[in-house]
Each structure stands twice: as structure tokens, then as C-alpha cells.
Design a protein around this motif. Structure first.
Motif, PDB file in Angstrom:
ATOM      1  N   VAL A 197     -48.353  -2.014  20.128  1.00 54.28           N
ATOM      2  CA  VAL A 197     -49.591  -1.531  20.751  1.00 54.28           C
ATOM      3  C   VAL A 197     -50.644  -1.253  19.680  1.00 54.28           C
ATOM      4  CG1 VAL A 197     -50.622   0.292  22.148  1.00 54.28           C
ATOM      5  CG2 VAL A 197     -48.307  -0.521  22.660  1.00 54.28           C
ATOM      6  N   GLN A 198     -51.827  -1.800  19.904  1.00 58.40           N
ATOM      7  CA  GLN A 198     -52.981  -1.514  19.052  1.00 58.40           C
ATOM      8  C   GLN A 198     -54.046  -0.817  19.888  1.00 58.40           C
ATOM      9  OE1 GLN A 198     -53.367  -5.780  17.639  1.00 58.40           O
ATOM     10  NE2 GLN A 198     -53.941  -4.683  15.779  1.00 58.40           N
ATOM     11  N   VAL A 199     -54.514   0.318  19.410  1.00 59.31           N
ATOM     12  CA  VAL A 199     -55.461   1.138  20.167  1.00 59.31           C
ATOM     13  C   VAL A 199     -56.679   1.434  19.304  1.00 59.31           C
ATOM     14  CG1 VAL A 199     -55.783   3.288  21.419  1.00 59.31           C
ATOM     15  CG2 VAL A 199     -53.540   2.206  21.411  1.00 59.31           C
ATOM     16  N   ASP A 200     -57.847   1.318  19.903  1.00 61.73           N
ATOM     17  CA  ASP A 200     -59.084   1.739  19.234  1.00 61.73           C
ATOM     18  C   ASP A 200     -59.244   3.241  19.515  1.00 61.73           C
ATOM     19  OD1 ASP A 200     -61.717   2.325  18.476  1.00 61.73           O
ATOM     20  OD2 ASP A 200     -62.408   0.298  18.959  1.00 61.73           O
ATOM     21  N   ARG A 201     -58.662   4.040  18.642  1.00 64.85           N
ATOM     22  CA  ARG A 201     -58.604   5.480  18.896  1.00 64.85           C
ATOM     23  C   ARG A 201     -59.998   6.092  18.985  1.00 64.85           C
ATOM     24  NH1 ARG A 201     -54.840  10.193  16.298  1.00 64.85           N
ATOM     25  NH2 ARG A 201     -55.979  11.917  17.244  1.00 64.85           N
ATOM     26  N   GLU A 202     -60.912   5.664  18.118  1.00 68.07           N
ATOM     27  CA  GLU A 202     -62.234   6.268  18.101  1.00 68.07           C
ATOM     28  C   GLU A 202     -62.937   6.101  19.444  1.00 68.07           C
ATOM     29  OE1 GLU A 202     -66.492   6.441  17.848  1.00 68.07           O
ATOM     30  OE2 GLU A 202     -65.394   4.558  18.004  1.00 68.07           O
ATOM     31  N   ARG A 203     -62.844   4.932  20.044  1.00 72.31           N
ATOM     32  CA  ARG A 203     -63.539   4.716  21.328  1.00 72.31           C
ATOM     33  C   ARG A 203     -62.779   5.343  22.490  1.00 72.31           C
ATOM     34  NH1 ARG A 203     -65.126  -1.072  22.648  1.00 72.31           N
ATOM     35  NH2 ARG A 203     -63.270  -1.717  21.491  1.00 72.31           N
ATOM     36  N   ILE A 204     -61.440   5.394  22.415  1.00 71.85           N
ATOM     37  CA  ILE A 204     -60.696   6.107  23.459  1.00 71.85           C
ATOM     38  C   ILE A 204     -61.086   7.581  23.440  1.00 71.85           C
ATOM     39  CG2 ILE A 204     -58.400   6.889  24.171  1.00 71.85           C
ATOM     40  CD1 ILE A 204     -58.801   4.041  24.905  1.00 71.85           C
ATOM     41  N   ASP A 205     -61.215   8.166  22.246  1.00 73.45           N
ATOM     42  CA  ASP A 205     -61.643   9.564  22.140  1.00 73.45           C
ATOM     43  C   ASP A 205     -63.033   9.750  22.749  1.00 73.45           C
ATOM     44  OD1 ASP A 205     -59.306  10.285  20.900  1.00 73.45           O
ATOM     45  OD2 ASP A 205     -60.147  10.318  18.870  1.00 73.45           O
ATOM     46  N   ARG A 206     -63.912   8.810  22.491  1.00 79.14           N
ATOM     47  CA  ARG A 206     -65.264   8.924  23.046  1.00 79.14           C
ATOM     48  C   ARG A 206     -65.233   8.891  24.573  1.00 79.14           C
ATOM     49  NH1 ARG A 206     -68.689   4.313  20.446  1.00 79.14           N
ATOM     50  NH2 ARG A 206     -70.215   5.081  22.012  1.00 79.14           N
ATOM     51  N   LEU A 207     -64.387   8.049  25.133  1.00 80.27           N
ATOM     52  CA  LEU A 207     -64.276   8.010  26.595  1.00 80.27           C
ATOM     53  C   LEU A 207     -63.766   9.343  27.132  1.00 80.27           C
ATOM     54  CD1 LEU A 207     -62.743   4.461  27.174  1.00 80.27           C
ATOM     55  CD2 LEU A 207     -65.060   5.200  27.724  1.00 80.27           C
ATOM     56  N   ASN A 208     -62.752   9.891  26.497  1.00 76.82           N
ATOM     57  CA  ASN A 208     -62.200  11.161  26.974  1.00 76.82           C
ATOM     58  C   ASN A 208     -63.177  12.322  26.815  1.00 76.82           C
ATOM     59  OD1 ASN A 208     -59.630  10.517  28.031  1.00 76.82           O
ATOM     60  ND2 ASN A 208     -58.793  10.298  25.962  1.00 76.82           N
ATOM     61  N   LEU A 209     -64.065  12.211  25.838  1.00 78.56           N
ATOM     62  CA  LEU A 209     -65.031  13.285  25.604  1.00 78.56           C
ATOM     63  C   LEU A 209     -66.245  13.199  26.516  1.00 78.56           C
ATOM     64  CD1 LEU A 209     -64.882  13.385  21.706  1.00 78.56           C
ATOM     65  CD2 LEU A 209     -64.191  15.225  23.262  1.00 78.56           C
ATOM     66  N   LEU A 210     -66.369  12.115  27.275  1.00 74.52           N
ATOM     67  CA  LEU A 210     -67.530  11.970  28.155  1.00 74.52           C
ATOM     68  C   LEU A 210     -67.586  13.054  29.220  1.00 74.52           C
ATOM     69  CD1 LEU A 210     -67.783   8.132  28.865  1.00 74.52           C
ATOM     70  CD2 LEU A 210     -69.508   9.555  27.744  1.00 74.52           C
ATOM     71  N   ASP A 211     -66.458  13.267  29.873  1.00 72.53           N
ATOM     72  CA  ASP A 211     -66.434  14.175  31.028  1.00 72.53           C
ATOM     73  C   ASP A 211     -64.986  14.527  31.333  1.00 72.53           C
ATOM     74  OD1 ASP A 211     -66.428  14.913  34.028  1.00 72.53           O
ATOM     75  OD2 ASP A 211     -68.577  14.784  33.563  1.00 72.53           O
ATOM     76  N   GLU A 212     -64.777  15.758  31.772  1.00 73.09           N
ATOM     77  CA  GLU A 212     -63.406  16.169  32.093  1.00 73.09           C
ATOM     78  C   GLU A 212     -62.832  15.426  33.295  1.00 73.09           C
ATOM     79  OE1 GLU A 212     -64.462  19.994  34.966  1.00 73.09           O
ATOM     80  OE2 GLU A 212     -63.939  20.336  32.856  1.00 73.09           O
ATOM     81  N   ALA A 213     -63.662  14.697  34.010  1.00 69.67           N
ATOM     82  CA  ALA A 213     -63.199  14.001  35.201  1.00 69.67           C
ATOM     83  C   ALA A 213     -62.355  12.768  34.862  1.00 69.67           C
ATOM     84  CB  ALA A 213     -64.386  13.572  36.059  1.00 69.67           C
ATOM     85  N   VAL A 214     -62.481  12.264  33.639  1.00 67.45           N
ATOM     86  CA  VAL A 214     -61.761  11.058  33.237  1.00 67.45           C
ATOM     87  C   VAL A 214     -60.772  11.413  32.128  1.00 67.45           C
ATOM     88  CG1 VAL A 214     -61.950   8.739  32.251  1.00 67.45           C
ATOM     89  CG2 VAL A 214     -63.692   9.567  33.849  1.00 67.45           C
ATOM     90  N   ALA A 215     -59.510  11.044  32.334  1.00 69.84           N
ATOM     91  CA  ALA A 215     -58.471  11.308  31.334  1.00 69.84           C
ATOM     92  C   ALA A 215     -57.716  10.005  31.060  1.00 69.84           C
ATOM     93  CB  ALA A 215     -57.503  12.380  31.821  1.00 69.84           C
ATOM     94  N   ILE A 216     -57.739   9.580  29.794  1.00 74.52           N
ATOM     95  CA  ILE A 216     -57.088   8.327  29.401  1.00 74.52           C
ATOM     96  C   ILE A 216     -56.016   8.634  28.368  1.00 74.52           C
ATOM     97  CG2 ILE A 216     -57.427   6.040  28.380  1.00 74.52           C
ATOM     98  CD1 ILE A 216     -60.376   6.268  29.241  1.00 74.52           C
ATOM     99  N   GLY A 217     -54.800   8.211  28.650  1.00 71.26           N
ATOM    100  CA  GLY A 217     -53.703   8.399  27.712  1.00 71.26           C
ATOM    101  C   GLY A 217     -53.081   7.056  27.365  1.00 71.26           C
TER     102      GLY A 217
END
Length: 563
Positions: free
Chosen positions: A99-119
Motif C-alpha cells: 500500500v502506498q498512501v499520500d499521507r499529506e493529502r489524506i491528512d488535509r482531507l481529514n482536517l477539512l471537516d469533522e463530518a468526513v473521516a478517512i482511514g
């Protein structure tokens, strides 16, 4: 979205916050209440319900989860979404990989709003086919469309997650020894290495053993490359302490480069990563002899998925690099006994796989070469006959038998450590047919076919041998021949039913006539590589073969059969 308590009379279109069970009937959480539901609730005496009503521009949880999950991946990422449920949408690996993950952009998505949670799974985790590698959860019942638009903007630069396929590799293990070392050390190292590779879908194809000396290790590295191995592991009698220590020096002497020495991972600090052309070489740390998880596992996983780590990649492994995994089973006595002296590289045969033996013809007089026996001449630093035998050893062949004749003692000395079965042909002066006769007679009784290699074809590797073997179907047995541009080459595979006819051939033409008389039984496979033609008969052929060697550039094998 409006969340709260609603009068039953005014709750049409409200999504239930919690499951209701009344009077033997169940209305599940998330259900959008219809008129019939409200009538039943009123009859049951329920005057209010807790839930949510979507506002204009809201996207319901399932649809929102599916849209955001789709943003994480894309074409050729080996991960795909499944249908959403209860506000969740999962991504599953479509194959086994890393698995390869773009951690920086996943963090940005999670920081947008508490309504969205990505793991997601951890970076560089091993995932099996079908495994969940990421999940998107919408926390409330709906989100505004503008939030999905914000997610889309972050994801617009490309996929945020992919699964790099773990591709099967043909791996060589080189063991060096010092006087007094116990055989159990070598057996344990072979068993642990095979266990590691099997778990990642690769195969321990060739085991070589030598003295812990630079020249001896250099010769083994050259042998591994000549055989067609695409990853080389070196387990030294002592751990490398410097870039100029014995094992690293052997790799550089063979034409390789040291990419990085050491890693901030414990156990595994002393690992050395090198390359010979495009072929990775790993000089193993001492913990590589153990099955317990260590830094070698992390590097192997990436290499087998084509994710060659850079110096920066390795040095960023420090955080989390102190591995304290639960105790894992070590090699037990049964495994040590099974591996014998530690030099066998035979992997368990696949159920239903055909039993194919390899037969190497190495008895000729080498008359056209002049004084020297061509089979003993080094090509790329490896005696020609040893190149052919190691190609057979590193293949999927069940056994390797070598027919010797001219200068049999000298040839046997070169092959002494190979583990191949040597068969003497006292009639070698009669030509190739006599070698076929003696070789066929010495083959194991339970094989389905034999693949015949010529000892004077130095560019044949295990990949060529395996491609020919893979084309053999014991249910519809055919003679399998490799071809390029309509021209037949070697090696050639023969089903058992032809053994008697092969043993009856006379002269020095081999089985060419037998092929021509059974043209309807020939299965041709296309190989885009002149290696299947390159033999060495004269001094000029030797120079040409040496010049044309390109270690590990690939065999150019075409997967489609010739029609």
C-alpha cells in the motif's frame, strides 16, 4: 442538514437516527420515513422521532461516502470501491501488494471537516487481494455538496492511494562460510529466507555457498546473475561493517554499486542495499537468519513490489523503526532436517504442476574451439557449463542431470558444488545422440517431461527455461520449442512418450529429425531474444557471446504463443 426531534405527524422524509423496534416490527437507523411508517408509529403510540432532514444541497451519507472514496483511487491503482453502506465506503485491493498512501493529502482531507473521516492501512503495509485498504466514513447523515467539492479539489492532483503489485521474483541466496560454522546455521538461513519469499509470492530459486572471501563471493554473485535471478541476497559469515568489507567489496568487484549502508531500524541496522545493473542485491543483516520481523522484511517487501527504496526512504524509517513484534516461530528441528545441509533451493511443487526434469548436455569434445574445452571457458566470469547448469537449477525443473564425457573430471570439478547429478557418457565421441541416450536413461522415473539444455549456450537463463516449462500441458503433451522470427531455438521440452525415440537416435544431430517427423505435435512459443540461438563453437562465437551479455536486462519473453 437539520438534526433533532420531530413530531411524527411532520416527520415525512426524516432519516431515523436510531433503530426502532416496536410491536414486532423494526425500522432501521438511516431509514427515510414514509407515510406508511408514520401511520404505524402513530398506531404504536410514538409521537416523536429523533432523526435528520436533509437541506437543499445536502448529499446523503452513502452517496457522499461513495463519491469521496472514488476520489482516493483511479485507473491502474489496483484498488476499487465497493457499494457504500450506513455512511461508509471501503476501498479493496484488487491484488496482493504494498500500500502506498499520500499521507499529506489524506491528512488535509481529514482536517477539512469533522463530518468526513478517512482511514487507511499504514504506509507500505502488505495487503492481500480483496483486503480493505481504506475506508471513508461520513459521520453525520449527510454533508453539504461544497464539502465534497473541497475534497475533490485536494484529490485533483491524482490518486491518493495505490497498491503496488508484489510480483514474483526468482531469488538467489548466497551463503558464505568460515571454518567451524555449524550446518544448522546454513539450514536455518535457507529455511527463513524461503519462508519470507514464499509469503511475498516469490521463490528461492538458487542457493550458492562459498568461502567468506571477496573473490569467492564475487564469483557467486556473477553466477546468480548468469542464472537469471532478478534479486540476490547475500548472507555473509560475518556482518558487513563497512562499505569496503568483504561482501560489499565483492559486489562492487562484480560491477555493482553500493546504494546505501545501514538503516535506522532495529533489528536490521546493518543491512546493505546495492545494485548490479537493474538487479537489486541485499547484503543481509545478521537478523536475516531469523524468521522474526526485521528491517530486511521491510526492504524486501518494497523491492518485490518494484518500489526500490532510496537513501532518503531508508533513513525515514527511524520513526517506528524499533520493531518489537510478538515472538514468531523460529525454525524447528523438522525444518532444519528437511533442508538438510541448507543448500537445497527446491520449493514445494504446486499441486497438479507437471514434473519436468532438466537435462544438460555437456559431453562434447569442443573440437571446433581448438585446444581449450569451451565448456570450461568463463563467460561473464562464470564457466560456460556452470551457466547452463545454474540456469536449470534456478528454474522450476524438478531435477538437474548433466551428461559429461570429454574432460569429464575437469567439468565435474567445476560442477562439484552445484548439486546436479552427473552422468558419464563413455561414447561421447559418437556425438550428441549418445549423450541423449545416456541422459534419458538416468532421468527420474516419475517425471512427465524433460527440457534439454546445451552446455555451450551461455545466454540461456532460468527465465527461458521456465517459459518453456510453463507452456507444457501434461493433459495434452506436446514438444515445446522456443522460436523467434520463425526460427527454432533451444532449450526444447520433450514429453515422456518421446523418451524411447530420443534414446534410439544416432549421430550428432540431436533430436532435430524427431521434431520434423512430429510437426503436428510441436507447440511453438515466441521469445523475442536471440539467446535461444547463441551457442559457442568457435573462438569468434565466444567473443560475440561475451560482448552481447547484458546482465538482467530481461529475456524479452513474449507471453503469447505463436499461432
Amino acid at each position: 442538514m437539520i438534526f433533532g426531534e420531530f413530531d411524527t405527524d411532520a416527520a415525512a422524509g426524516v432519516m431515523l437516527a436510531h433503530t426502532l423496534k416496536v410491536g414486532g416490527r423494526t425500522l432501521k437507523k438511516g431509514r427515510t420515513l414514509a407515510a406508511a411508517d408514520l401511520a404505524w408509529l402513530r398506531d404504536a403510540g410514538i409521537n416523536t422521532v429523533l432523526g435528520a432532514r436533509l437541506a437543499p444541497g445536502d448529499v446523503a451519507e452513502d452517496a457522499a461516502a461513495a463519491q469521496i472514496a472514488a476520489l482516493l483511487t483511479g485507473a491502474d491503482t489496483n484498488a476499487a470501491t465497493r457499494p457504500p453502506y450506513t455512511g461508509r465506503c471501503n476501498l479493496h485491493a484488487s491484488l496482493r501488494g504494498i500500500v502506498q498512501v499520500d499521507r499529506e493529502r489524506i491528512d488535509r482531507l481529514n482536517l477539512l471537516d469533522e463530518a468526513v473521516a478517512i482511514g487507511t492501512l499504514p504506509q507500505h503495509a502488505v495487503a492481500r487481494a480483496g483486503q480493505v485498504v481504506a475506508t471513508v466514513k461520513i459521520i453525520p447523515f449527510a454533508v453539504p455538496a461544497r464539502l465534497i467539492d473541497a475534497c475533490r479539489e485536494i484529490a485533483s492532483a491524482g490518486p491518493l492511494l495505490r497498491v503496488a503489485e508484489l510480483k514474483p521474483h526468482r531469488v538467489a541466496l548466497i551463503l558464505s562460510e568460515l571454518p567451524g560454522m555449524k550446518e544448522s546455521v546454513f539450514a536455518g538461513t535457507v529455511a527463513a529466507t524461503r519462508h519470507r519469499l514464499d509469503a511475498l509470492g516469490s521463490r528461492l530459486a538458487l542457493v550458492l555457498r562459498c568461502a567468506h572471501e571477496r573473490a569467492a563471493l564475487e564469483a557467486m554473485v556473477r553466477q546468480a546473475l548468469a542464472a537469471g535471478c532478478d534479486l540476490v541476497l547475500v548472507s555473509g559469515a560475518t556482518v558487513a561493517k563497512d562499505r569496503h568489507d568483504i561482501a560489499p567489496a565483492a559486489v562492487t568487484a562484480a560491477g555493482g554499486r553500493i546504494d546505501h549502508f545501514g538503516m535506522p531500524v532495529e533489528p536490521g541496522n546493518m543491512l546493505v542495499l546495492a545494485h548490479l545493473g537493474s538487479v537489486p542485491v541485499v547484503i543481509m543483516p545478521g537478523c536475516g537468519r531469523s524468521r522474526r520481523t526485521n528491517g530486511l522484511d521491510w526492504v524486501l517487501q518494497r523491492l518485490l513490489a518494484g518500489l526500490v527504496p532510496t537513501r532518503e526512504d531508508i533513513m525515514r524509517l527511524g520513526v517506528g523503526g524499533l520493531i518489537r513484534s510478538p515472538l514468531e516461530a523460529e525454525d524447528d528441528a523438522a525444518e532444519d532436517a528437511e533442508d538438510g545441509d541448507g543448500e537445497s533451493s527446491a520449493a514445494p511443487r504446486r499441486p497438479g504442476a507437471p514434473r519436468v526434469a532438466a537435462l544438460v548436455l555437456a559431453a562434447g569434445r569442443s573440437s571446433r574451439m581448438g585446444a581449450p574445452n569451451k565448456l570450461l571457458i568463463e563467460v561473464g566470469g562464470v564457466p560456460m557449463v556452470l551457466r547452463a547448469v545454474n540456469a536449470a537449477r534456478a528454474s522450476c525443473a524438478e531435477s538437474v542431470t548433466v551428461v559429461v564425457g570429454h574432460e569429464a573430471e575437469a567439468v565435474g570439478t567445476v560442477l562439484a558444488a552445484s548439486g546436479a547429478t552427473l552422468v558419464d557418457n563413455p561414447d561421447h565421441a559418437q556425438g550428441m545422440s549418445s549423450s541423449l541416450r545416456h541422459g534419458i536413461a538416468a532421468l527420474p522415473d516419475d517425471i512427465d517431461a524433460v527440457i534439454v539444455l546445451l552446455g555451450d549456450m551461455p545466454r540461456i537463463t532460468a527465465e527461458h527455461v521456465d517459459r518453456v516449462i510453463a507452456a507444457f500441458d501434461p493433459a495434452a503433451p506436446s514438444i515445446v520449442t522456443p522460436e523467434k522470427d520463425g526460427r527454432r531455438g533451444n532449450p526444447i521440452l520433450w514429453p515422456r512418450e518421446f523418451f524411447a525415440a530420443m534414446a534410439g537416435i544416432c549421430g550428432d544431430q540431436g533430436a532435430r529429425g524427431l521434431i520434423e517427423h512430429n510437426a503436428d505435435r510441436v507447440k511453438r512459443i515466441a521469445i523475442d531474444d536471440d539467446a535461444i540461438f547463441v551457442d559457442v563453437d568457435r573462438p569468434g562465437d565466444l567473443a560475440q557471446a561475451e560482448a552481447s551479455l547484458v546482465p538482467q536486462s530481461g529475456s524479452g519473453i513474449i507471453e503469447e504463443p505463436v499461432t
